[in-house]
Design an enzyme around this catalytic site. Structure first.
Site, PDB file in Angstrom:
ATOM      1  N   ASP A  52       0.814  -1.219   0.000  1.00 34.55           N
ATOM      2  CA  ASP A  52       0.000   0.000   0.000  1.00 34.55           C
ATOM      3  C   ASP A  52       0.849   1.272   0.000  1.00 34.55           C
ATOM      4  O   ASP A  52       0.452   2.290  -0.570  1.00 34.55           O
ATOM      5  CB  ASP A  52      -0.959   0.009   1.203  1.00 34.55           C
ATOM      6  CG  ASP A  52      -2.211  -0.810   0.899  1.00 34.55           C
ATOM      7  OD1 ASP A  52      -2.214  -1.534  -0.111  1.00 34.55           O
ATOM      8  OD2 ASP A  52      -3.180  -0.712   1.673  1.00 34.55           O
ATOM      9  N   ASN A  94      -4.749  -1.969  -4.458  1.00 31.23           N
ATOM     10  CA  ASN A  94      -5.984  -2.097  -3.676  1.00 31.23           C
ATOM     11  C   ASN A  94      -5.888  -1.218  -2.432  1.00 31.23           C
ATOM     12  O   ASN A  94      -6.408  -1.554  -1.383  1.00 31.23           O
ATOM     13  CB  ASN A  94      -6.206  -3.567  -3.296  1.00 31.23           C
ATOM     14  CG  ASN A  94      -7.646  -3.833  -2.869  1.00 31.23           C
ATOM     15  OD1 ASN A  94      -8.512  -2.956  -3.002  1.00 31.23           O
ATOM     16  ND2 ASN A  94      -7.899  -5.009  -2.333  1.00 31.23           N
ATOM     17  N   ASP A 325     -10.993  -2.217  11.896  1.00 29.26           N
ATOM     18  CA  ASP A 325     -10.040  -3.210  11.382  1.00 29.26           C
ATOM     19  C   ASP A 325      -9.638  -4.219  12.447  1.00 29.26           C
ATOM     20  O   ASP A 325      -9.659  -5.424  12.225  1.00 29.26           O
ATOM     21  CB  ASP A 325      -8.792  -2.511  10.830  1.00 29.26           C
ATOM     22  CG  ASP A 325      -9.077  -1.869   9.479  1.00 29.26           C
ATOM     23  OD1 ASP A 325     -10.141  -2.162   8.905  1.00 29.26           O
ATOM     24  OD2 ASP A 325      -8.241  -1.079   9.014  1.00 29.26           O
ATOM     25  N   GLU A 353     -11.303  -4.645   1.742  1.00 33.02           N
ATOM     26  CA  GLU A 353     -10.552  -5.419   0.752  1.00 33.02           C
ATOM     27  C   GLU A 353     -11.404  -6.554   0.166  1.00 33.02           C
ATOM     28  O   GLU A 353     -11.248  -6.950  -0.975  1.00 33.02           O
ATOM     29  CB  GLU A 353      -9.283  -5.982   1.377  1.00 33.02           C
ATOM     30  CG  GLU A 353      -8.133  -4.996   1.468  1.00 33.02           C
ATOM     31  CD  GLU A 353      -8.241  -4.010   2.609  1.00 33.02           C
ATOM     32  OE1 GLU A 353      -9.352  -3.856   3.178  1.00 33.02           O
ATOM     33  OE2 GLU A 353      -7.213  -3.375   2.932  1.00 33.02           O
ATOM     34  N   HIS A 397      -5.283  -9.051   3.441  1.00 33.02           N
ATOM     35  CA  HIS A 397      -4.211  -9.253   4.431  1.00 33.02           C
ATOM     36  C   HIS A 397      -4.748  -9.573   5.815  1.00 33.02           C
ATOM     37  O   HIS A 397      -4.220 -10.435   6.523  1.00 33.02           O
ATOM     38  CB  HIS A 397      -3.325  -8.013   4.470  1.00 33.02           C
ATOM     39  CG  HIS A 397      -4.071  -6.724   4.711  1.00 33.02           C
ATOM     40  ND1 HIS A 397      -3.613  -5.733   5.528  1.00 33.02           N
ATOM     41  CD2 HIS A 397      -5.279  -6.269   4.267  1.00 33.02           C
ATOM     42  CE1 HIS A 397      -4.463  -4.732   5.542  1.00 33.02           C
ATOM     43  NE2 HIS A 397      -5.482  -5.026   4.796  1.00 33.02           N
ATOM     44  N   ARG A 398      -5.837  -8.916   6.200  1.00 37.38           N
ATOM     45  CA  ARG A 398      -6.331  -9.125   7.574  1.00 37.38           C
ATOM     46  C   ARG A 398      -6.973 -10.507   7.748  1.00 37.38           C
ATOM     47  O   ARG A 398      -6.929 -11.082   8.824  1.00 37.38           O
ATOM     48  CB  ARG A 398      -7.305  -8.033   7.989  1.00 37.38           C
ATOM     49  CG  ARG A 398      -6.666  -6.682   7.980  1.00 37.38           C
ATOM     50  CD  ARG A 398      -7.225  -5.686   8.949  1.00 37.38           C
ATOM     51  NE  ARG A 398      -6.557  -4.420   8.706  1.00 37.38           N
ATOM     52  CZ  ARG A 398      -5.309  -4.146   9.070  1.00 37.38           C
ATOM     53  NH1 ARG A 398      -4.602  -5.028   9.724  1.00 37.38           N
ATOM     54  NH2 ARG A 398      -4.755  -2.998   8.783  1.00 37.38           N
ATOM     55  N   LYS A 431       0.297  -6.425   1.885  1.00 38.26           N
ATOM     56  CA  LYS A 431      -0.388  -5.129   1.817  1.00 38.26           C
ATOM     57  C   LYS A 431       0.050  -4.222   2.958  1.00 38.26           C
ATOM     58  O   LYS A 431       0.227  -3.020   2.783  1.00 38.26           O
ATOM     59  CB  LYS A 431      -1.904  -5.363   1.871  1.00 38.26           C
ATOM     60  CG  LYS A 431      -2.720  -4.136   1.557  1.00 38.26           C
ATOM     61  CD  LYS A 431      -4.170  -4.520   1.381  1.00 38.26           C
ATOM     62  CE  LYS A 431      -4.937  -3.476   0.590  1.00 38.26           C
ATOM     63  NZ  LYS A 431      -5.157  -2.237   1.294  1.00 38.26           N
TER      64      LYS A 431
END
Ligand code: DC
Length: 671
Positions: A52, A94, A325, A353, A397-398, A431
């Site tokens: 990112d 993204n 998040d 995402e 990613h999360r 990311k």
């Protein structure tokens, strides 16, 4: 970073140690834009180095910023509010934190100064709504064209005439990034008149707006705020660089390690450096949520220490609007709770995402949890035991980082057999946290027998080393080239004048080896000896000294220590028979003496050693005979070993065969 199709996490049982987290994504990308728009040079310390931020850096460079990196410092010479180019086509991956503010900034600049800019991203970025920001920019007199679907990127920002006479309205209930984008962009247009922004609807994710306001203030912009409804950027505001800014560690990334501490830090805490009570990031309040579930947390301005408190964890009911998040991490912690967990006010997950509510529900169900999914809530009912599952990560990613916590399943009192968890496409963590899994394996620990070992035994020059390295790379595992340990013992004995017949002296040499491994390179007492070890004379001596029981015993512990998370591919003569008898897959590799002599010949020539094919063949047959007939750990296939004759196989074909056998030994749900 693991750039492989999947990564299998073995079941892990404890956590502890210190972790240095990467810089905050939200702070990094805001600072980059602010520094890029300012006049003069800004030094950013510990900027996040991830996908990112890379797209933001590339965009700023394309617009004319000069950017240099030196160790922990990133130096940016800004544009002083005027891009060096009037046209640019920017790819923003993204990264919402790049797409939204750059859209607003370029729209305002194009309206003020002219210009024609295009912003685009990956397919998912083109599915993430931006219409509310587009409407606001159009109301300001900017010209914004949606090049695909109306209300979604890609966008063209070209011309227009900025009009700040009326307050601009923006919705606050889809993404707080629209307001952030306007707050970051409008200082570029207020030379003569103030800009007023009015938020329509309840503003979500307020802490992210606080980060924006805090960073704007550091760059000379004092926004006047009336509640969370109205924001005024005074006339004459201008970006001024503060010179040097430190980027604090990412609070959302911290949530995985806070969770690890809450689950499994019993003997030693998990310590996080670079983030603490003075953080300006909203997700720092994840701490309170983790405490409510049972974590025991000590903190200072710049550090956190987490231990297991209550166990099992307690289920919670929580409005997660303030930690959108990090709240994902609670959903996985909920697997380890004594009662259901209800997470509410998480509607924004659906436009991240991926649709994170749907994704989380699907993957938690695969693990065995009962999950109820609503438009903006999630209920997780913990299962008695977790099932092995191949977790889809949806290029998010999360999802990858959160679900890694399922590997702590042996800690569930009712678990029974521990299970491994497969994370598909693990590199999506790049990311925001390219080395996430490396950090995970640093802090997590487990019983040795939970760490899978794949053994590749066989005679000299059968291609074990090459095959082992290739298989290990595909699985993200460590390697053990056990032959190199006998070779380095031989070399060290030669250097110290210890004879090949002196069993006790050789064992002492083996015990006292000062070794360091760096990938495939081996250092003896600080000097690289990798090439020297390939010499034939060393190989011959290694074969002789390896027949001594005391030498073999002296090297056993060292070999066991290679069995580290997430797994090991070990090659040698007795990996499957003696050193790792419990390995789930044992392969015995063979090739004809001619094929092996040719391989060894090529290998020696390629590193500049003289070689004679016929002599090599005689030599290796003699060595085979010695390795096969010695009294201890003779070269022979383990009973359950699978034989692979690779005389006529390419390396790729051998790798595929071994991986296919490996896959058969993985849980059925991984197929
Ligand atoms: O695989 P290699 O050629 O690098 O091994 C060198 C010698 O070390 C080999 O001739 C026998 C010995 N060896 C051993 O006895 N046991 C092992 N596990 C590996 C190697």
């Amino acid at each position: 970073m693991y750039a492989i199709p999947f990564l299998d996490l073995p079941a892990v049982t404890s956590a502890g140690g210190c972790v240095q987290l990467p810089g905050s994504k939200s702070i990094s990308n805001r600072l980059l834009l602010l520094a890029g728009l300012s006049e003069g040079q800004t030094e950013l310390i510990d900027l996040l180095d991830s996908d990112d931020t890379h797209v933001m850096l590339a965009a700023l460079t394309a617009l004319g910023c000069v950017i240099e990196r030196e160790g922990r410092i990133t130096r940016i010479t800004g544009l002083a509010g005027r891009p060096a180019v009037a046209t640019a086509d920017l790819f923003l991956g993204n990264a919402g934190t790049a797409m939204r503010p750059l859209t607003a900034a370029l729209a305002v600049l194009a309206a003020r100064l002219g210009g024609n800019y295009t912003v685009r991203g990956v397919v998912r970025m083109h599915e993430r709504p931006i219409g509310d920001l587009v409407d606001a920019l159009r109301a300001l007199g900017c010209v914004v064209d949606c090049l695909g679907k109306e209300g979604f990127p890609p966008l063209r920002l070209a011309g227009g005439s900025l009009d700040l006479s009326a307050p601009v309205q923006v919705r606050g209930d889809v993404s707080s990034q629209f307001l952030t984008a306007l707050l970051l962009a409008l200082p570029l247009g207020v030379a003569h008149a103030p800009a007023v922004i009015e938020v329509v609807g309840e503003l979500i994710s307020k802490p992210y707006i606080e980060i924006t306001l805090n960073l704007l203030a550091r760059f000379g912009i004092r926004v006047e705020r009336e509640g969370w409804q109205r924001f005024t950027i005074p006339a004459g505001s201008r970006y001024r660089t503060p010179g040097r800014v430190h980027v604090e560690a990412d609070a959302s990334s911290a949530s995985y390690f806070i969770a690890m501490g809450a689950l499994a830090a019993v003997d030693e805490p998990v310590r996080i450096e670079g983030l603490g009570t003075e953080s300006i990031q909203g997700d720092i309040r994840f701490i309170e949520a983790a405490q409510a579930m049972g974590a025991q947390i000590a903190s200072g301005p710049n550090w956190l220490e987490i231990r297991r408190g209550m166990w099992p964890l307690r289920g919670v009911t929580l409005d997660c609007n303030h930690i959108p998040d990090a709240a994902m991490t609670l959903a996985v912690m909920a697997l380890y709770a004594d009662s259901p967990t209800l997470l509410t006010n998480i509607g924004s997950w659906r436009v991240k995402e991926t649709d994170r509510i749907a994704a989380m529900a699907t993957e938690l169900r695969k693990l065995g949890a009962e999950v109820e999914e609503g438009a903006d809530f999630l209920v997780i009912i913990p299962p008695k035991r977790l099932q092995a599952a191949a977790i889809h990560t949806y290029d998010d990613h999360r999802m990858a980082m959160c679900l890694s916590l399922a590997a702590f399943n042996p800690l569930l009192a009712t678990q029974g057999a521990p299970v491994a968890v497969r994370i598909l496409d693990p590199k999506c963590v790049a990311k925001t946290f390219p080395d996430y899994f490396e950090a995970f394996f640093e802090l997590a620990a487990t019983e040795p027998d939970h760490v899978p070992v794949l053994t590749l035994d066989g005679p000299t020059a059968s291609g074990k080393g090459t095959l082992a390295a290739a298989v290990a790379e595909r699985l993200g595992y460590h390697t053990l080239d056990s032959g190199s340990l006998y070779r380095v013992t031989a070399l060290s004995a030669q250097m110290q004048g210890v004879a090949a017949e002196d069993e006790a002296g050789l064992a002492q040499v083996a015990e006292g080896l000062d070794l360091r491994f760096e990938g495939t390179r081996l250092y003896l007492a600080g000097n690289e000896v990798s090439d020297q070890l390939r010499e034939e004379s060393i190989g011959v001596m290694a074969s002789k000294i390896s027949a001594w029981p005391a030498v073999r015993a002296a090297l056993t512990d060292l070999q066991h220590r290679f069995r580290r998370l997430p797994g090991l591919v070990a090659d040698g003569r007795d990996m499957g028979t003696v050193i790792f008898p419990d390995a789930p897959l044992k392969v015995f590799l063979t090739a004809t003496p001619t094929a092996r002599a040719e391989r060894r010949y090529k290998q020696l020539i390629s590193i500049g050693f003289p070689a004679n094919l016929a002599a090599l063949r005689t030599d290796l047959e003699a060595r085979d005979a010695r390795d096969r007939t010695r009294a201890v750990a003779p070269l022979q296939p383990a009973e359950e070993a699978l034989l692979l004759d690779n005389s006529t196989l390419s390396i790729e074909a051998s790798v595929e065969q071994v991986l296919a056998w490996w896959q058969q030994r993985r849980p059925a749900s991984f197929q």
